[in-house]
Enzyme design. Sequence first.
Site, short mmCIF file in Angstrom:
data_model
loop_
_atom_site.label_atom_id
_atom_site.label_comp_id
_atom_site.label_asym_id
_atom_site.label_seq_id
_atom_site.Cartn_x
_atom_site.Cartn_y
_atom_site.Cartn_z
N GLU A 143 0.82 -1.20 0.00
CA GLU A 143 0.00 0.00 0.00
C GLU A 143 0.86 1.26 0.00
O GLU A 143 1.63 1.48 0.93
CB GLU A 143 -0.89 0.01 1.25
N GLU A 240 -12.11 3.08 5.94
CA GLU A 240 -11.03 3.40 6.87
C GLU A 240 -11.01 4.92 7.09
O GLU A 240 -10.09 5.62 6.68
CB GLU A 240 -9.67 2.90 6.34
#
Length: 261
Positions: A143, A240
Amino acid sequence: MVRFAANLNFLFTEAPFLDRFELARQHGFEAVEYPFPYENPAEVLAQRLREHGLTQALINLPAGDWAAGERGMACHPGRTEEFREGVAEAIRYARALDCPRANCLAGIPPDGVSTEEAVNALLENLEYAGQAFRDAGLQLLIEPINTRDIPGFFLNTSAQGLAVIEEIGDGLVGLQYDAYHMQIMEGDLARTVEEHLGVIGHIQIADNPGRHEPGTGEVNYDFFLNHLDAIGYEGWVGCEYAPATTTEAGLGWFTSYVQQD
């Protein structure tokens, strides 16, 4: 149809962690994610998932000493053994939770480590981890993260993440695409996701600025989420984000989207 996972590190934090599974299900989520399951026995977490009919969408590999500022160790030379122990632990938890994928945080290179040394360590560690996950029937992701939230983080753009994935090759590693981080770093969210859909294993969302729920900032999430559906994205979308007030008060966007589907 886009499928959403509640990130239990960000949502329903008004309740103790183990109670958040029930709250996620009560509010319409079909899956959950959270980065580090390792403080709780895998059997306890698996029972919560079964009890509330939830899917575990994602976990992270162990990331070192988080309290001391570490944000992953994959780019750290000299910590290969510790990294490999973390790979084994992540696979054990992923299997117990029936979780198909895990995210490996690249980390912040230690002082005195050159870029070349960090790259070599990252590639070596990811190749090992990617093969271990493949052998276990699981997927490993990396990521990119923006430079404001985590200064010094080793991967900051889609291009950097994709270059690492291509260098490792053989489909061993996929991309976790966080729209919040990439809005800060580069924008062009819809085109990037569409162009690289084949290597994206998981998507996360939050608005910018503030990292709050969709609809509080500059990202047109109505467009983006419908775009994901239109281009055939089949993975989970992890929520998130930090609610601007409370989790429940900030779920209007989610409720209307689920009802629309």
